[in-house]
Design an enzyme around this catalytic site. Structure first.
Site, PDB file in Angstrom:
ATOM      1  CE  LYS A   1      -3.552   2.759   0.865  1.00  0.00           C
ATOM      2  NZ  LYS A   1      -4.549   3.070  -0.189  1.00  0.00           N
TER       3      LYS A   1
ATOM      4  CB  CYS B   1      -3.333   9.492  -4.008  1.00  0.00           C
ATOM      5  SG  CYS B   1      -4.663   9.286  -2.797  1.00  0.00           S
TER       6      CYS B   1
HETATM    7  C1  DHB Z   1      -5.522   5.980  -2.332  1.00  0.00           C
HETATM    8  C2  DHB Z   1      -6.148   5.852  -3.540  1.00  0.00           C
HETATM    9  C3  DHB Z   1      -5.388   5.801  -4.684  1.00  0.00           C
HETATM   10  O1  DHB Z   1      -5.936   5.677  -5.918  1.00  0.00           O
HETATM   11  C4  DHB Z   1      -4.028   5.892  -4.594  1.00  0.00           C
HETATM   12  O2  DHB Z   1      -3.296   5.853  -5.701  1.00  0.00           O
HETATM   13  C5  DHB Z   1      -3.407   6.014  -3.380  1.00  0.00           C
HETATM   14  C6  DHB Z   1      -4.161   6.048  -2.244  1.00  0.00           C
HETATM   15  C7  DHB Z   1      -6.301   6.057  -1.099  1.00  0.00           C
HETATM   16  O3  DHB Z   1      -7.337   6.726  -1.094  1.00  0.00           O
HETATM   17  O4  DHB Z   1      -5.879   5.488  -0.088  1.00  0.00           O
END
Ligand code: DHB
Length: 327
Positions: free
Chosen positions: A64, A147
């Site tokens: 993540k 994001c």
């Molecule tokens: C999140 C969503 C995304 O598309 C990304 O690239 C990174 C983080 C999020 O909301 O956590």
């Protein structure tokens, strides 16, 4: 005797770890035993989730997106399966870079561990990458330029000058494999402008695409948005994103001077994986299908891809990678 040993090893033995497979690939200099792996964000935040991904039939494990500090993320509900895909406004919940660096140092699976970095400022991205540069066990970094879920923070990838400034700062000190994850583009000029910037840097790969930002899904029964954060606006993944993902993979494959593309978006079947590779992807990430189906999606997708390859007479990924024909 030697024949018997060989026959035994070919028939009864489980596959030796490094035996070539039809779906092995490489992202530039990084060899992968399997062209499939998880998209960042999908079931890859905690140690248990990463351990499960390490055991799954994938070519890599991608964590993540990390920030320096632990983040709780946005209020729930912040993810929903929707009919043809998913919507999310997670808000970068993650355990903080220290956790992912410790995890990397202890990682012992027979595949690379990739970290994803999503600092909320240029300075935070630099700090994160300086920490990673000194660390052991990190196969590559995917720098997230896309994001869509942090209120007040536009997606860096939609600002060409800001992207160039960030990468200039990063490559002034960072010398390990680093790729970027882009948002989807919808305009030919924007592809050209972003590709011109990316071609100035020694990128290990470019991942196309992140979710399509700021969609809205409605819960008709309750007459509300389906998500709580951001008035219900969230990144759209799954089949809704597939044609846009393929267009981005193919356009950047053509415009980038040999930087490998990692495809992401709308992969529900082995045919979808094939299409990404045909458009130019060297490897393919799976997000929404992993969320909906769990780890079993990787076995299914790998088998479906290999059966389509057999039908078409292709022996390896390189036989059809980037070979989309014109009509
Ligand atoms: C999140 C969503 C995304 O598309 C990304 O690239 C990174 C983080 C999020 O909301 O956590």
């Amino acid at each position: 005797m030697r024949f018997v040993a060989l026959a035994f090893s070919l028939t009864l033995c489980p596959k030796p770890l490094m035996r070539p497979t039809a779906i092995e690939t490489e992202i530039g200099q990084i060899p992968l035993q399997n062209c499939l792996y998880n998209a960042s964000g999908a079931r890859c935040t905690t140690g248990e989730e990463l351990d499960s991904l390490a055991r799954a039939p994938t070519g890599a494990v991608l964590a993540k997106s990390a920030t320096i500090a632990y983040r709780k993320g946005n209020p729930k509900p912040r993810y929903r399966d929707i009919p043809f895909g998913s919507i999310n406004a997670m808000g970068l919940p993650n355990l903080g870079i220290d956790f992912y660096l410790d995890y990397a140092a202890a990682f012992s699976a027979e595949k690379p561990l990739f970290l994803s970095v999503a600092g909320l400022t240029t300075a935070e991205n630099h700090t994160l990458l300086k920490r990673i540069q000194k660390a052991a066990g990190v196969g590559a970094v995917e720098l997230n330029l896309s994001c869509p879920n942090i209120p007040g923070k536009p997606q860096t990838g939609y600002d060409v000058a800001q992207t160039e400034h960030l990468l200039q700062g990063v490559f002034a000190f960072y010398d390990k494999p680093l790729g970027v994850k882009l948002p989807p583009y919808f305009d030919r000029v924007h592809f050209d402008q972003m590709a011109a910037v990316l071609n100035r840097f020694p990128l290990a790969f470019v991942t196309c695409i992140n979710s399509m930002g700021n969609g809205l899904h409605i819960d008709v029964e309750r007459e509300t948005a389906s998500l709580k954060p951001k008035g219900g606006f969230g990144g759209i993944g799954g089949l809704y994103a597939k044609p846009t993902a393929l267009a981005n993979v193919n356009r950047f494959y053509k415009l980038l001077d040999g930087i490998p593309i990692v495809g992401c978006g709308g992969v529900q079947t082995g045919t979808d994986v094939f299409e990404h590779i045909l458009c130019g992807a060297s490897a393919v990430q799976v997000g929404t299908s992993l969320m909906k189906e769990g780890l079993a999606c990787f076995t299914r997708l790998g088998e479906e891809l290999q059966s389509l390859m057999r039908e078409k007479g292709y022996v390896r990924v390189a036989d059809f990678k980037g070979k989309l024909k014109s009509l």
